[in-house]
Design an enzyme around this catalytic site. Structure first.
Site, PDB file in Angstrom:
ATOM      1  N   HIS A  72       0.849  -1.203   0.000  1.00  0.00           N
ATOM      2  CA  HIS A  72       0.000   0.000   0.000  1.00  0.00           C
ATOM      3  C   HIS A  72       0.877   1.243   0.000  1.00  0.00           C
ATOM      4  O   HIS A  72       1.799   1.346   0.812  1.00  0.00           O
ATOM      5  CB  HIS A  72      -0.917   0.021   1.233  1.00  0.00           C
ATOM      6  N   TYR A 199      -8.720   5.537   8.098  1.00  0.00           N
ATOM      7  CA  TYR A 199      -8.741   5.889   9.526  1.00  0.00           C
ATOM      8  C   TYR A 199      -9.737   7.036   9.672  1.00  0.00           C
ATOM      9  O   TYR A 199      -9.484   8.142   9.186  1.00  0.00           O
ATOM     10  CB  TYR A 199      -7.361   6.359   9.985  1.00  0.00           C
ATOM     11  N   PRO A 291      -3.288   0.607  18.899  1.00  0.00           N
ATOM     12  CA  PRO A 291      -3.089   0.123  17.519  1.00  0.00           C
ATOM     13  C   PRO A 291      -3.313   1.198  16.452  1.00  0.00           C
ATOM     14  O   PRO A 291      -3.127   0.948  15.273  1.00  0.00           O
ATOM     15  CB  PRO A 291      -4.111  -1.005  17.387  1.00  0.00           C
ATOM     16  N   LYS A 295       1.870   0.062  15.238  1.00  0.00           N
ATOM     17  CA  LYS A 295       3.285  -0.028  15.628  1.00  0.00           C
ATOM     18  C   LYS A 295       3.636  -1.269  16.441  1.00  0.00           C
ATOM     19  O   LYS A 295       4.813  -1.588  16.595  1.00  0.00           O
ATOM     20  CB  LYS A 295       3.658   1.212  16.450  1.00  0.00           C
ATOM     21  N   TYR A 383       4.527   6.580  10.030  1.00  0.00           N
ATOM     22  CA  TYR A 383       3.628   5.451   9.742  1.00  0.00           C
ATOM     23  C   TYR A 383       4.364   4.348   8.973  1.00  0.00           C
ATOM     24  O   TYR A 383       4.242   3.167   9.304  1.00  0.00           O
ATOM     25  CB  TYR A 383       2.419   5.924   8.923  1.00  0.00           C
TER      26      TYR A 383
HETATM   27  C1  PHB Z   1      -5.410  -4.312  11.037  1.00  0.00           C
HETATM   28  O1  PHB Z   1      -5.477  -4.555   9.805  1.00  0.00           O
HETATM   29  O2  PHB Z   1      -5.749  -5.138  11.917  1.00  0.00           O
HETATM   30  C2  PHB Z   1      -4.904  -2.950  11.476  1.00  0.00           C
HETATM   31  C3  PHB Z   1      -4.445  -2.062  10.514  1.00  0.00           C
HETATM   32  C4  PHB Z   1      -3.976  -0.812  10.895  1.00  0.00           C
HETATM   33  C5  PHB Z   1      -3.978  -0.464  12.254  1.00  0.00           C
HETATM   34  C6  PHB Z   1      -4.436  -1.364  13.223  1.00  0.00           C
HETATM   35  C7  PHB Z   1      -4.911  -2.610  12.833  1.00  0.00           C
HETATM   36  O3  PHB Z   1      -3.527   0.767  12.630  1.00  0.00           O
END
Ligand code: PHB
Ligand code: APR
Length: 388
Positions: A72, A199, A291, A295, A383
């Site tokens: 990505h 997000y 999460p 990280k 990130y």
């Molecule tokens: C996930 O795909 O479980 C996931 C992706 C990004 C995050 C947290 C969890 O920041």
């Protein structure tokens, strides 16, 4: 039994450390409390930093990741229904790999078995002895029989609730922020709603649209810290997700029965230092991040890269410089990831008791990222992963 390094925990930290040490010709035994199936049954995050991808490939466990993972080049940030793409490739020439932690763990387990390295599953009552001496050892019970392993070093890769940090609980300094909410996560056999991860910040709460494959998706909604997953039917989950993500995404969301549904608490936590004599802490045993910044797994990777480099120096170059520098070196990167994860959580979640000023600041954070290339580059650097 004798070995050079006893690794406690067969999660990503313990298994990757075992793989890196094996590649350096250092002998290690992994002791895991649960069964391999139980470890593989844990559904965790799924974003691998640029550096993590490089390490896994260099360690010889990246083939399936490169074949099945989803590269990505950016993420979508959404705020109160507006959407804005952070284009990592354009901003800093980097990308991330979306590939489930479960799959990383599986690849590491397979590699360890192929190498004929010793992993003891369902090892109970793991106990650390003489960690400040020259010959520490570890005892454990398997099928009712007590075993002892003499070693040079012990790597505590046994997660937040493990025995390693507990062994030094009177000597460790901890730093913690417990958030007043959790993440309710759902796994569903449906194509991802959007090409990128979304997000989404919203007055009703945070939501995340993530992916596992072209046909499997992972979604999260912020929920109350005291919620029980039984209170969340699939319908309630999908309704809430649709209300929080941008309308253009909500319109095309494909829902279905959840194949996994669970609530994770959110916490920022760091234990200092990460070394006590012959014991080293790595991964969740030493730190936890919310999460929001993806990280957790990636910090486990940088810890064990530093630790395996130090142990290789000790055994191959007869130098203690690397292991003596481990704690300070790891903590430097840990705290930067803690800051980033905290900042992303502050920006995107609905905090109970937040006043109008708080909400305006959150909006200003979003507008700053939308209006400033430099701000977007800083988010992208963090990130996609700071250099080791
Ligand atoms: C996930 O795909 O479980 C996931 C992706 C990004 C995050 C947290 C969890 O920041
Ligand atoms: N004895 C032996 N093994 C133990 C003990 C013990 N006393 N206590 C815990 N373990 C095992 C757990 O069963 C688990 O398999 O240690 C392992 C720790 O793995 P993780 O908790 O996954 O931690 P880590 O390897 O550091 O990986 C961090 O995992 O939990 C996620 O969000 C976290 O993505 C991050 C990643």
């Amino acid at each position: 039994m004798n070995t050079q390094v006893v690794i406690i925990g067969a999660g990503p930290a313990g298994l990757l450390l075992g793989q890196l040490l094996h590649n350096h010709g250092v002998d290690a035994v992994v002791l895991e409390r649960k069964s391999a199936d139980y470890v593989l049954g844990r559904i965790r995050a799924g974003v691998l930093e640029h550096g993590t991808r490089t390490v896994l490939n260099a360690a010889g466990v990246g083939t399936r990741m490169e074949a099945e993972g989803l590269a990505h080049e950016g993420i979508e940030l959404a705020f109160d229904g507006q959407i804005h793409r952070i284009d990592f490739e354009d901003l800093i020439g980097r990308e991330v790999m979306v590939y489930g932690q479960t799959e990383v763990t599986r690849d590491l387990m397979d590699a360890r078995e192929a190498a004929g390295a010793v992993t003891v599953y369902e090892a109970e009552e793991v106990t650390l002895h003489d960690i400040d001496g020259d010959r520490p050892h570890v005892s454990y019970v398997k099928d009712g029989v007590t075993h002892e392993i003499a070693c040079d070093f012990i790597a505590g890769c046994d997660g937040f609730h493990g025995v390693s940090r507990r062994t030094v609980q009177d000597r460790v300094q901890t730093f913690e922020r417990v958030y007043p909410f959790g993440w309710l996560g759902v796994l569903v056999e449906k194509p991802p709603v959007w090409p990128e991860l979304i997000y989404a910040g919203h007055p009703r709460g945070f939501a995340l649209c993530s992916q596992r494959s072209p046909t499997r998706s992972r979604y999260y909604v912020q929920c109350d810290g005291t919620d029980d997953v039984a209170e969340w039917s699939d319908d309630r989950f999908w309704d809430e997700l649709r209300r929080r993500i941008p309308p253009e995404a909500a319109e095309v969301l494909q829902t279905g029965p959840s194949i996994e549904k669970s609530i994770a608490p959110l916490r920022s936590f760091v234990a200092e230092p990460m070394r006590f004599g012959r014991l080293f802490l790595a991964g969740d045993a030493a730190h936890i991040v919310p999460p929001t910044g993806a990280k957790g797994l990636n910090l486990a990777v940088s810890d064990v890269v530093y630790l395996s480099d130090g142990l290789k120096e000790y055994y191959v170059e007869r130098s203690s410089a690397g292991i003596d520098a481990y704690s300070a070196r790891a903590l430097q990167r840990v705290w930067k990831a803690e800051r980033f994860s905290w900042a992303m959580t502050q920006m995107l979640h609905a905090f109970p008791g937040a006043d109008p000023f708080d909400r305006r600041i959150q909006r200003a954070e979003f507008e700053t990222l939308r209006g400033s290339r430099a701000a977007a580059q800083a988010l992208s650097e963090n990130y996609t992963g700071l250099d080791f």
